[in-house]
Enzyme design. Structure first.
Site, PDB file in Angstrom:
ATOM      1  N   GLY A   1       0.811  -1.079   0.026  1.00 26.71           N
ATOM      2  CA  GLY A   1      -0.195   0.027   0.089  1.00 26.71           C
ATOM      3  C   GLY A   1       0.773   1.087  -0.017  1.00 26.71           C
ATOM      4  N   LEU A   2       0.342   2.321   0.522  1.00 31.94           N
ATOM      5  CA  LEU A   2       1.061   3.506   0.526  1.00 31.94           C
ATOM      6  C   LEU A   2       2.604   3.437   1.234  1.00 31.94           C
ATOM      7  CD1 LEU A   2      -1.618   6.324   1.150  1.00 31.94           C
ATOM      8  CD2 LEU A   2      -0.287   5.786  -1.073  1.00 31.94           C
ATOM      9  N   ALA A   3       2.556   2.688   2.230  1.00 30.10           N
ATOM     10  CA  ALA A   3       3.697   2.567   3.026  1.00 30.10           C
ATOM     11  C   ALA A   3       4.665   1.670   2.628  1.00 30.10           C
ATOM     12  CB  ALA A   3       3.362   2.176   4.541  1.00 30.10           C
TER      13      ALA A   3
ATOM     14  N   ARG B   1     -13.208  12.841  14.447  1.00 31.93           N
ATOM     15  CA  ARG B   1     -13.907  11.586  14.215  1.00 31.93           C
ATOM     16  C   ARG B   1     -14.495  11.073  15.583  1.00 31.93           C
ATOM     17  NH1 ARG B   1      -9.998   9.080   9.412  1.00 31.93           N
ATOM     18  NH2 ARG B   1     -10.760  10.876   7.921  1.00 31.93           N
TER      19      ARG B   1
ATOM     20  N   GLU C   1      -0.056   1.964   8.746  1.00 30.41           N
ATOM     21  CA  GLU C   1      -0.874   1.414   9.725  1.00 30.41           C
ATOM     22  C   GLU C   1      -0.611   0.462  10.640  1.00 30.41           C
ATOM     23  OE1 GLU C   1      -4.739   0.829   8.102  1.00 30.41           O
ATOM     24  OE2 GLU C   1      -5.684   0.561   9.876  1.00 30.41           O
TER      25      GLU C   1
ATOM     26  N   ARG D   1      -7.172   9.035  15.129  1.00 34.14           N
ATOM     27  CA  ARG D   1      -6.362   9.839  14.114  1.00 34.14           C
ATOM     28  C   ARG D   1      -7.257  10.849  13.304  1.00 34.14           C
ATOM     29  NH1 ARG D   1      -6.533   9.174   8.857  1.00 34.14           N
ATOM     30  NH2 ARG D   1      -8.063   7.557   8.759  1.00 34.14           N
TER      31      ARG D   1
ATOM     32  N   LEU E   1      -2.827   8.629   5.178  1.00 32.98           N
ATOM     33  CA  LEU E   1      -2.046   8.700   3.819  1.00 32.98           C
ATOM     34  C   LEU E   1      -0.678   9.435   4.194  1.00 32.98           C
ATOM     35  CD1 LEU E   1      -4.745   9.632   1.396  1.00 32.98           C
ATOM     36  CD2 LEU E   1      -4.457   7.485   2.239  1.00 32.98           C
TER      37      LEU E   1
END
Lengths: 251, 644
Positions: free
Chosen positions: B42-44, B337, B432, B442, B448
């Protein structure tokens, strides 16, 4: 809803496959198509049968993992919809639904409805990127991009790489997919430096992978779940011809 | 065991720069002698694999999907934060740091969070250089918007598909390295064990998901970038395949698991429609920029609405309760959130919920459409509105959306030090998968940011420091430690296949999810948690006695894949409950009903709980051992979070 499903079952790449008929009962119109298959798979499992293998992951219409040729249409009857976002309310009680994997020589079947789409990755590896290392790049606002261009590039960049375009094409051509990436990067200033080698290499890889030729009938764009436009294919052709006419790689 | 966070000395703003200078470097010519395994793309993971490849290391990257481009980062909608201050509205690195620390309810590490804010600026530059088509203004400059928990516009976005575009950027960088031969990619391959030799992580054991082949891969270091564990709850906004197996099995090999009870419940998801539901879909938080959240003022009106006696449009303004705007005038609908989620639960618990189940609140765009016009709203959120209509068969331009909180992101994860290394030398955790940057909650648009910060800008520096002290020799994969791990993996698969019980894997998963949501979800209490602990143990015992897994290992077997993952969720779930039970305070996503203010706000206990809870595995069903890392706050003052 009660339905009759005809599902392609194939043990592995080297085995012959066939359509197998399964009745399913009590399907709610609020279920997604994949949830309907989940229900069938749970029934199959409980009765000791092998569940149907199919690809899926995000179930939000964005990862591009789900596929399925449903009643002869890539991702089923709804326009602009991935299979995971197709809901059973679009079918009628008593319907017979035929479910097949993507059909293309370049997408061999792994099992049942799961196909190998790694050819797409190899096409991207042939040039679907901007050659820039991490760090040492200019400030983001030093690269000015008019909003209209950014929006157009974005439209091309939304391709989810699902392969519906190939499945929908009589020639199993990958032109719509390849054109989306080529257009995106050709439009942006960052991508312009490599635009000639990019289009040449990606098209060459597309041919190596065994995808068919494009005859611009447009079923790819008609079946694309995210609305990638045929304009991209026009742009790909322009890019390709221009590259071939002027490139240093004249062959 | 002493948890050494290895936070560099010196003033906060200079720690990272100083550290980058202090770390040992690997000579460019020697980098090709090292191999690094990256699990997850993924992004990481993709950004790490690509960047490590650029530097000259030999990288092997693994993902369970058919292509690295399908990692669940792709589904992130809203945006990515960066302290660019392009809008001249008072943003700065320190403000982004401060907002993140405060938003995380003071349960994250100052030094890590500051570094995140610092490199956020570089991330945007990097992505733009890769050709990521961020939103632009007419003059060609980048556009920004604001996000929950922030009062400045620092969020960069690409329509409602920011995660997709950022991941495609990282995927393209990865592809470039694959083409160069610096990264070898293994898709449809799942990590099933970590191999530790002489206390150091030296490789992994994987299963080829097509052939079932169990294979070993050796390396000098292993980076886990495998995402979160929200699928413990069965219903969540995670992709169906998202799982905790790699991280959990690393935990069982000695890596500490930190703050497992911190689960973020996202306030704007499409409500559950029935028993068949397989996953939940998130509607971007950015919708709260223009959408107004409300429920009927009384339970009586809500009931008439649910019964279909009245329509939404029949409810006059005077009978609508815009409860977030009423209770939190400064932030309104943009409260963080956890606050938005908890308040939605409160009004639904009062009987004022809407929709057939009564478990939903309205997100209303009528005023925004009147104010800005349909075209403007459609340009901003069009694809989200379409998505909503596809799923619910309701047109959100004409009637308000119905939303309800759902499990979204897990702030807990493997414990890591400042270098992102776990307590197992040579094992790193990024994105994550680790615990370090978000605290107990978060803020929007920061996941991201962390994934890419870790992958592009942190791990490439810190991993060199470790490798520079290592010999080039690799542990061969016929080493007994590899063979032992392979045998354990094979034995576990065989065991799962041999049970031939009566209940399906999904039945167990749903049962676990139900226990977790009811007792360790949006609100927890000691009684429920104590019950959950027992219930999970019993369920796990039933699983290993009665699960039904068909087929064989030596084929594409999706049931076996799921069974392995659910087996791990059944162990992790218990640890989450254990952690929630011991933390006698409320903070962020962890809301213990016994600890709240008279106004139902979370009541933190900084005196006793300002620490990271890092758990050591001592065997399935055994009491885990708690290790504490004290959190020191030298640059921010711990205050009660207030968004009023």
């Amino acid at each position: 809803m009660d339905l009759t499903l005809k599902v392609w079952r194939q043990k592995d790449r080297n085995s012959a496959g066939q359509l197998v008929t399964y009745p399913v009962k009590g399907i709610s119109p609020d279920m997604s198509f994949l949830e309907m298959l989940d229900v069938l798979n749970e029934d199959l499992l409980r009765s000791g049968q092998e569940p149907i293998a199919f690809d899926h992951d995000c179930r939000e219409g964005i990862c591009g993992m789900c596929s399925l040729f449903i009643n002869g249409r890539a991702h089923g009857p709804e326009r602009g919809t991935t299979t995971c976002q197709l809901h059973m309310r679009h079918f009628n009680d008593g319907d017979t639904i035929t479910i097949e994997p993507w059909r293309a020589a370049a997408f061999p079947v792994h099992k049942d409805l799961v196909v190998d789409r790694s050819a797409f990755d190899r096409i991207q590896q042939a040039g679907g990127y901007v050659s820039v290392n991490t760090g040492g790049v200019p400030d983001a606002n030093e690269i000015l991009i008019p909003k209209t261009i950014a929006d157009k590039a974005f439209d091309a960049a939304t391709c989810i790489q699902c392969g519906a375009c190939v499945a929908a094409c009589k020639n199993a051509s990958a032109m719509l997919f390849v054109s989306a990436k080529v257009s995106q990067l050709a439009m942006l200033p960052q991508g312009k430096v490599e635009r000639q080698t990019r289009v040449e290499n990606m098209v060459a890889q597309m041919d190596i992978e065994g995808f068919g030729s494009c005859t611009t009938i447009g079923s790819c764009a008609a079946e694309c779940p995210v609305g990638i436009s045929l304009e991209n294919i026009a742009m790909l052709r322009r890019e390709y011809i221009s590259a071939k006419a002027t490139s240093e790689h004249l062959a | 065991m002493i948890l050494d966070s290895k936070i560099p000395e010196g003033p906060l703003a200079q720690k990272w720069d100083k550290h980058k200078f202090d770390v040992k470097l690997v000579n460019p010519a020697n980098k090709r002698k090292y191999e690094i395994i990256v699990v997850g793309t993924g992004l990481a993971g993709a950004s790490a694999a690509a960047t490590l490849g650029e530097l000259g290391y030999n990288v092997k990257a693994f993902c369970f999907q058919d292509s690295p481009r399908r990692a669940h980062s792709i589904a992130a909608q809203g945006g990515i934060n960066a302290a660019k201050n392009y809008q001249n509205d008072g943003d700065s690195v320190f403000r982004l740091f401060y907002d993140t620390i405060k938003g995380g309810d003071y349960r994250s590490r100052e030094a890590n969070t500051y570094r995140l804010a610092q490199v956020s600026v570089d991330i945007i530059d990097q992505c733009v250089a890769q050709g990521v088509p961020f939103a632009r203004e007419y003059g060609g400059l980048l556009a920004n918007r604001s996000f929950g928990g922030a009062q400045v516009s620092r969020t960069f976005y690409a329509r409602g598909q920011t995660g997709q575009q950022l991941l495609l950027g990282a995927y393209s960088a990865l592809n470039r390295q694959i083409a160069y031969g610096k990264v070898k990619m293994f898709p449809r391959t799942e990590m099933l064990d970590l191999v530790v030799v002489d206390g150091q992580a030296r490789g992994i054991v994987v299963r080829n998901l097509i052939t079932g082949a169990i294979e070993s891969h050796s390396a000098h270091a292993v980076v886990l970038a495998t995402g979160g564990y929200g699928n413990v709850f069965f219903l969540s906004t995670n992709a169906m395949g998202s799982n905790a197996t790699a991280a959990w099995r690393a935990h069982k090999k000695g890596a500490l698991f930190a703050n497992p009870c911190y689960t973020q419940i996202h306030p704007t998801c499409i409500p559950v429609s029935g028993e068949h539901q397989s996953k939940l879909t998130l509607m971007s938080e950015s919708l709260r920029n223009d959408g107004r959240v409300w429920v009927p003022k009384t339970a009586e009106i809500a009931q008439r609405l649910r019964k279909g006696e009245i329509k939404v449009s029949d409810i006059p303004e005077a009978d609508r309760d815009y409860y977030l705007e009423r209770k939190y005038p400064a932030f309104g609908n943009l409260v963080p959130r956890d606050v938005a989620s908890r308040n939605a639960k409160l009004v639904c618990d009062e009987g004022r919920g809407v929709g057939a189940s009564g478990l939903a609140v309205f997100l209303d765009f009528a005023e925004a459409i009147n104010r800005d016009g349909l075209a403007t709203i459609s340009a901003k959120y069009g694809n989200l509105f379409e998505m909503y209509e596809k799923i619910t068969d309701e047109n959100p331009y004409e009637r308000p959306m119905r939303i309800y909180p759902a499990v979204h992101y897990t702030m807990g994860g493997l414990w890591v030090d400042y270098n992102l290394m776990t307590n197992v030398p040579g094992l790193y955790a990024t994105g994550e998968c680790n615990f370090s940057d978000h605290g107990a909650n978060r803020l929007g648009a920061s996941a991201l940011m962390q994934g890419l910060a870790d992958g592009y800008f942190v791990i490439p520096y810190t991993i060199g420091d470790y490798l520079a002290r290592m010999p080039y020799t690799k542990v061969p994969t016929d080493h007994p430690a590899f063979k032992e791990a392979e045998q354990a993996v094979i034995a576990k698969n065989n065991q799962l296949l041999s049970i031939q019980g009566t209940r399906t894997v999904d039945e167990f998963h749903k049962a676990l999810g139900h226990i977790m949501w009811e007792n360790c979800g949006m609100a927890r209490n000691a009684e429920g948690l104590t019950y959950a602990r027992q219930a999970i143990r019993q369920l796990r015992e039933e699983f290993w006695r009665d699960v039904k897994v068909t087929g064989v290992n030596e084929e594409l077997n999706q049931t076996l894949e799921k069974a392995n993952r659910v087996a791990d969720f059944l162990e992790l779930g218990e640890l989450m409950v254990e952690d929630a039970l011991h933390r006698n305070e409320s903070c962020g996503g962890h809301f213990r009903e016994e600890y709240q203010t008279p106004e139902n706000e979370a009541l933190r206990d900084d005196e006793n709980f300002a620490y990271v809870a890092a758990w050591e595995f001592t065997g399935v069903g055994n009491e885990p051992v708690l290790h504490k890392e004290e959190l020191k706050f030298e640059n921010v003052k711990l205050t009660q979070r207030s968004y009023k």
